[in-house]
Design a protein around this motif. Structure first.
Motif, PDB file in Angstrom:
ATOM      1  N   LEU A 124      49.704  46.144  48.712  1.00  0.00           N
ATOM      2  CA  LEU A 124      48.446  46.469  49.429  1.00  0.00           C
ATOM      3  C   LEU A 124      47.434  47.139  48.370  1.00  0.00           C
ATOM      4  O   LEU A 124      46.206  46.691  48.188  1.00  0.00           O
ATOM      5  CB  LEU A 124      48.475  47.313  50.720  1.00  0.00           C
ATOM      6  N   VAL A 125      47.880  48.104  47.808  1.00  0.00           N
ATOM      7  CA  VAL A 125      46.913  48.728  46.508  1.00  0.00           C
ATOM      8  C   VAL A 125      46.461  47.787  45.565  1.00  0.00           C
ATOM      9  O   VAL A 125      45.514  47.626  45.163  1.00  0.00           O
ATOM     10  CB  VAL A 125      47.523  49.996  46.270  1.00  0.00           C
ATOM     11  N   GLY A 126      47.486  47.078  45.202  1.00  0.00           N
ATOM     12  CA  GLY A 126      47.246  46.112  44.045  1.00  0.00           C
ATOM     13  C   GLY A 126      46.287  44.842  44.540  1.00  0.00           C
ATOM     14  O   GLY A 126      45.508  44.412  43.748  1.00  0.00           O
ATOM     15  N   LYS A 127      46.518  44.631  45.744  1.00  0.00           N
ATOM     16  CA  LYS A 127      45.642  43.340  46.241  1.00  0.00           C
ATOM     17  C   LYS A 127      44.163  43.848  46.447  1.00  0.00           C
ATOM     18  O   LYS A 127      43.343  43.243  46.325  1.00  0.00           O
ATOM     19  CB  LYS A 127      46.131  42.688  47.492  1.00  0.00           C
ATOM     20  N   GLN A 128      43.868  45.133  46.809  1.00  0.00           N
ATOM     21  CA  GLN A 128      42.739  45.790  47.126  1.00  0.00           C
ATOM     22  C   GLN A 128      41.891  46.182  45.926  1.00  0.00           C
ATOM     23  O   GLN A 128      40.638  46.171  46.063  1.00  0.00           O
ATOM     24  CB  GLN A 128      42.567  47.013  48.118  1.00  0.00           C
ATOM     25  N   ALA A 129      42.761  46.473  44.953  1.00  0.00           N
ATOM     26  CA  ALA A 129      42.064  46.827  43.563  1.00  0.00           C
ATOM     27  C   ALA A 129      41.286  45.735  43.063  1.00  0.00           C
ATOM     28  O   ALA A 129      41.502  44.870  43.287  1.00  0.00           O
ATOM     29  CB  ALA A 129      43.034  47.566  42.711  1.00  0.00           C
ATOM     30  N   ALA A 130      40.244  46.160  42.299  1.00  0.00           N
ATOM     31  CA  ALA A 130      39.211  45.390  41.656  1.00  0.00           C
ATOM     32  C   ALA A 130      39.871  44.570  40.299  1.00  0.00           C
ATOM     33  O   ALA A 130      39.881  43.571  40.031  1.00  0.00           O
ATOM     34  CB  ALA A 130      37.928  45.801  41.193  1.00  0.00           C
ATOM     35  N   LEU A 131      40.787  45.612  39.824  1.00  0.00           N
ATOM     36  CA  LEU A 131      41.660  45.296  38.647  1.00  0.00           C
ATOM     37  C   LEU A 131      42.870  46.061  38.518  1.00  0.00           C
ATOM     38  O   LEU A 131      43.058  47.155  39.004  1.00  0.00           O
ATOM     39  CB  LEU A 131      40.735  45.518  37.506  1.00  0.00           C
ATOM     40  N   VAL A 132      44.206  45.321  38.370  1.00  0.00           N
ATOM     41  CA  VAL A 132      45.277  46.026  38.020  1.00  0.00           C
ATOM     42  C   VAL A 132      45.624  46.093  36.617  1.00  0.00           C
ATOM     43  O   VAL A 132      45.740  45.143  35.946  1.00  0.00           O
ATOM     44  CB  VAL A 132      46.358  45.497  38.850  1.00  0.00           C
ATOM     45  N   VAL A 133      46.060  47.403  36.114  1.00  0.00           N
ATOM     46  CA  VAL A 133      46.534  47.333  34.560  1.00  0.00           C
ATOM     47  C   VAL A 133      48.153  47.505  34.624  1.00  0.00           C
ATOM     48  O   VAL A 133      48.615  48.250  35.293  1.00  0.00           O
ATOM     49  CB  VAL A 133      45.919  48.487  33.961  1.00  0.00           C
ATOM     50  N   ALA A 134      48.739  46.379  34.019  1.00  0.00           N
ATOM     51  CA  ALA A 134      49.989  46.610  33.574  1.00  0.00           C
ATOM     52  C   ALA A 134      50.525  47.176  32.428  1.00  0.00           C
ATOM     53  O   ALA A 134      49.600  46.917  31.361  1.00  0.00           O
ATOM     54  CB  ALA A 134      50.563  45.417  33.664  1.00  0.00           C
ATOM     55  N   ASP A 135      51.502  48.143  32.126  1.00  0.00           N
ATOM     56  CA  ASP A 135      51.639  48.509  30.923  1.00  0.00           C
ATOM     57  C   ASP A 135      52.427  47.643  30.116  1.00  0.00           C
ATOM     58  O   ASP A 135      52.678  47.799  28.959  1.00  0.00           O
ATOM     59  CB  ASP A 135      52.934  49.817  31.264  1.00  0.00           C
ATOM     60  N   GLY A 136      53.087  46.518  30.354  1.00  0.00           N
ATOM     61  CA  GLY A 136      53.854  45.515  29.626  1.00  0.00           C
ATOM     62  C   GLY A 136      53.697  44.192  30.279  1.00  0.00           C
ATOM     63  O   GLY A 136      53.380  44.104  31.689  1.00  0.00           O
ATOM     64  N   GLU A 137      54.400  43.214  29.713  1.00  0.00           N
ATOM     65  CA  GLU A 137      54.505  42.090  30.347  1.00  0.00           C
ATOM     66  C   GLU A 137      55.665  42.028  31.539  1.00  0.00           C
ATOM     67  O   GLU A 137      55.526  41.290  32.655  1.00  0.00           O
ATOM     68  CB  GLU A 137      55.055  40.826  29.385  1.00  0.00           C
ATOM     69  N   ASP A 138      56.589  42.771  31.535  1.00  0.00           N
ATOM     70  CA  ASP A 138      57.513  42.751  32.765  1.00  0.00           C
ATOM     71  C   ASP A 138      56.649  43.292  33.847  1.00  0.00           C
ATOM     72  O   ASP A 138      57.097  42.873  35.036  1.00  0.00           O
ATOM     73  CB  ASP A 138      58.753  43.622  32.092  1.00  0.00           C
ATOM     74  N   GLU A 139      55.986  44.528  33.708  1.00  0.00           N
ATOM     75  CA  GLU A 139      55.480  44.917  34.794  1.00  0.00           C
ATOM     76  C   GLU A 139      54.492  44.035  35.565  1.00  0.00           C
ATOM     77  O   GLU A 139      54.127  43.508  36.638  1.00  0.00           O
ATOM     78  CB  GLU A 139      54.583  46.108  34.811  1.00  0.00           C
ATOM     79  N   LEU A 140      53.426  42.926  34.379  1.00  0.00           N
ATOM     80  CA  LEU A 140      52.795  42.129  34.931  1.00  0.00           C
ATOM     81  C   LEU A 140      53.580  40.892  35.901  1.00  0.00           C
ATOM     82  O   LEU A 140      52.985  40.678  36.599  1.00  0.00           O
ATOM     83  CB  LEU A 140      52.137  41.373  33.684  1.00  0.00           C
ATOM     84  N   PHE A 141      54.635  40.776  35.511  1.00  0.00           N
ATOM     85  CA  PHE A 141      55.503  39.593  36.225  1.00  0.00           C
ATOM     86  C   PHE A 141      55.723  40.275  37.560  1.00  0.00           C
ATOM     87  O   PHE A 141      55.825  39.441  38.429  1.00  0.00           O
ATOM     88  CB  PHE A 141      56.694  39.230  35.465  1.00  0.00           C
ATOM     89  N   ALA A 142      56.181  41.333  37.587  1.00  0.00           N
ATOM     90  CA  ALA A 142      56.693  41.937  38.830  1.00  0.00           C
ATOM     91  C   ALA A 142      55.518  41.992  39.829  1.00  0.00           C
ATOM     92  O   ALA A 142      55.634  41.884  41.090  1.00  0.00           O
ATOM     93  CB  ALA A 142      57.147  43.246  38.622  1.00  0.00           C
ATOM     94  N   LEU A 143      54.449  42.409  39.164  1.00  0.00           N
ATOM     95  CA  LEU A 143      53.078  42.514  40.107  1.00  0.00           C
ATOM     96  C   LEU A 143      52.674  41.090  40.878  1.00  0.00           C
ATOM     97  O   LEU A 143      52.382  40.808  41.822  1.00  0.00           O
ATOM     98  CB  LEU A 143      51.887  43.087  39.323  1.00  0.00           C
ATOM     99  N   ALA A 144      52.856  40.192  39.759  1.00  0.00           N
ATOM    100  CA  ALA A 144      52.423  38.619  40.241  1.00  0.00           C
ATOM    101  C   ALA A 144      53.396  38.331  41.243  1.00  0.00           C
ATOM    102  O   ALA A 144      52.937  37.562  42.338  1.00  0.00           O
ATOM    103  CB  ALA A 144      52.427  37.879  39.104  1.00  0.00           C
ATOM    104  N   ALA A 145      54.810  38.530  41.117  1.00  0.00           N
ATOM    105  CA  ALA A 145      55.465  38.186  42.059  1.00  0.00           C
ATOM    106  C   ALA A 145      55.684  38.681  43.369  1.00  0.00           C
ATOM    107  O   ALA A 145      55.777  38.161  44.262  1.00  0.00           O
ATOM    108  CB  ALA A 145      57.323  38.349  41.374  1.00  0.00           C
ATOM    109  N   ALA A 146      54.918  39.916  43.398  1.00  0.00           N
ATOM    110  CA  ALA A 146      54.770  40.676  44.749  1.00  0.00           C
ATOM    111  C   ALA A 146      53.701  40.128  45.293  1.00  0.00           C
ATOM    112  O   ALA A 146      53.253  40.572  46.327  1.00  0.00           O
ATOM    113  CB  ALA A 146      54.775  42.271  44.375  1.00  0.00           C
TER     114      ALA A 146
END
Length: 376
Positions: A124-146
């Motif tokens: 919910l927080v990720g969808k509502q935020a204007a921008l989400v900062v990932a610390d690396g590619e692994d977290e980027l993929f996890a966020l996108a998958a969610a």
């Protein structure tokens, strides 16, 4: 709520671009590297000429009343002095920042520093935020998958205080045994029990554990006695941050072996001290540790492989030296706070930049659109 201000006044090297007013929000109830991360980012952004305020409140558990008080305080402050951008760290801070920023229309940037602890709220927080900062590619993929839109996610590397964590400096006293050091994250899955379990296969090595709480120390002590390695397990308890580099430099190997993805500053801090790292190949650890270059990666819960890979580094001084040099170089090339702050600065400005106006399209005599006055 505690607030700290990092003013740009009198700072040399201020960029030519207009300084921003930035609110960093941290609502984490565990001290340690999490507080240090937000504090160091604030200082680095201040050094770039920005006016930065850190809002910190120890939101514990799911205390809705405490969350409401924090939101009200933020909302009151921002209605009187509206920041250009809010950057929230960890999911509780993100939830509070979104609720507080909504009335005044301030864009919220969110950093989770490890995604998946509270997946529904984080999504919910990720969808509502204007921008989400990932610390690396692994977290980027996890966020996108969610379900967080990929267009909202940008990667900014984690930062290390290389003035504190460096290869030269005092070294903690040690004996003749080979030394493996790990640092416990009170909120993380540390895999320390696996390191204790690997010791029977490493009879000439000791394990030094930093940061153990009393309950964890009792549990690990019982486990070490059961495996008959209690004389080679040293539980140091909390160590002041300023003293941690000396402990890390005393290690032959630093180990960071959680069984599931976690965000931990330990590998990069050890690398900055010129010490090779053995880490499990999960989460952001695969971004931090380059297998065979800055350390060695192992599969989670594979005790035989963990012992073998620790043995490889403990027995090979040349490999340890090569990995330590490469580790130090990698941190200084990618993870210094000035470099990290520059990346964050670019993202803030891109978020705040007004959209480019669409070029006007006019219609020719036959009703055919023309671009920039050229008839098609």
């Amino acid at each position: 709520m505690d607030s700290a201000v990092f003013s740009s006044s009198g700072v040399s090297g201020v960029p030519d671009s207009q300084p921003l007013t930035i609110a960093l929000v941290s609502a984490n109830d565990v001290p340690g590297w999490r507080d240090a991360h937000v504090r160091d980012l604030a200082a680095a952004l201040g050094a770039r000429g920005h006016d930065v305020t850190v809002h910190h409140s120890p939101l514990a558990g799911d205390d809705e009343l405490q969350l409401g008080d924090f939101v009200d305080t933020l909302r009151s402050e921002w209605s009187g002095a509206r920041p250009d951008v809010v950057h929230a760290h960890f999911w509780r801070a993100g939830l509070a920042a979104l609720l507080a920023a909504q009335p005044c229309g301030v864009p919220v940037v969110q950093s989770f520093h490890g995604f998946g602890r509270r997946a529904e709220v984080e999504r919910l927080v990720g969808k509502q935020a204007a921008l989400v900062v990932a610390d690396g590619e692994d977290e980027l993929f996890a966020l996108a998958a969610a379900g967080v839109p990929r267009s909202k996610i940008q990667v900014v590397a984690r930062g290390v205080d290389v003035d504190l964590f460096q290869s030269h400096g005092p070294v903690a006293v040690r004996g003749e045994l080979r030394r493996i050091v790990t640092v416990v994250d009170p909120m993380g899955d540390n895999g320390v029990a696996d390191l204790v379990a690997a010791l029977p296969r490493l009879p000439d090595a000791e394990l030094v554990v930093v940061g153990t709480r009393p309950a964890d120390a009792d549990r690990l002590g019982r486990w070490a006695r059961r495996l008959r390695v209690e004389d080679r397990v040293r539980l140091l308890g909390p160590v002041a941050r300023k003293d941690l580099p000396a402990v890390l430099r005393s290690a032959d190997v630093v180990a960071c072996v959680p069984t599931r993805p976690s965000w931990d500053a330990l590998p990069l801090e050890a690398m900055a001290c010129g010490v090779p790292v053995v880490a499990t190949a999960v989460g952001g650890l695969t971004d931090a540790v380059i297998d065979g270059v800055t350390g060695l990666l192992v599969s989670p819960r594979d005790l035989k492989q963990l012992a073998r890979r620790l043995r490889v580094l403990l027995d090979d001084a040349t490999l340890r030296t090569a990995c330590g040099i490469a580790a130090d170089d990698r941190v200084r090339a990618r993870h210094t706070w000035p470099e990290v702050a520059a990346g964050a600065d670019r993202l803030y400005r891109r978020l705040l930049a007004p959209p480019e106006p669409a070029r006007r399209r006019r219609t020719g005599r036959a009703g055919v659109p023309t671009v920039d006055g050229a008839r098609t």
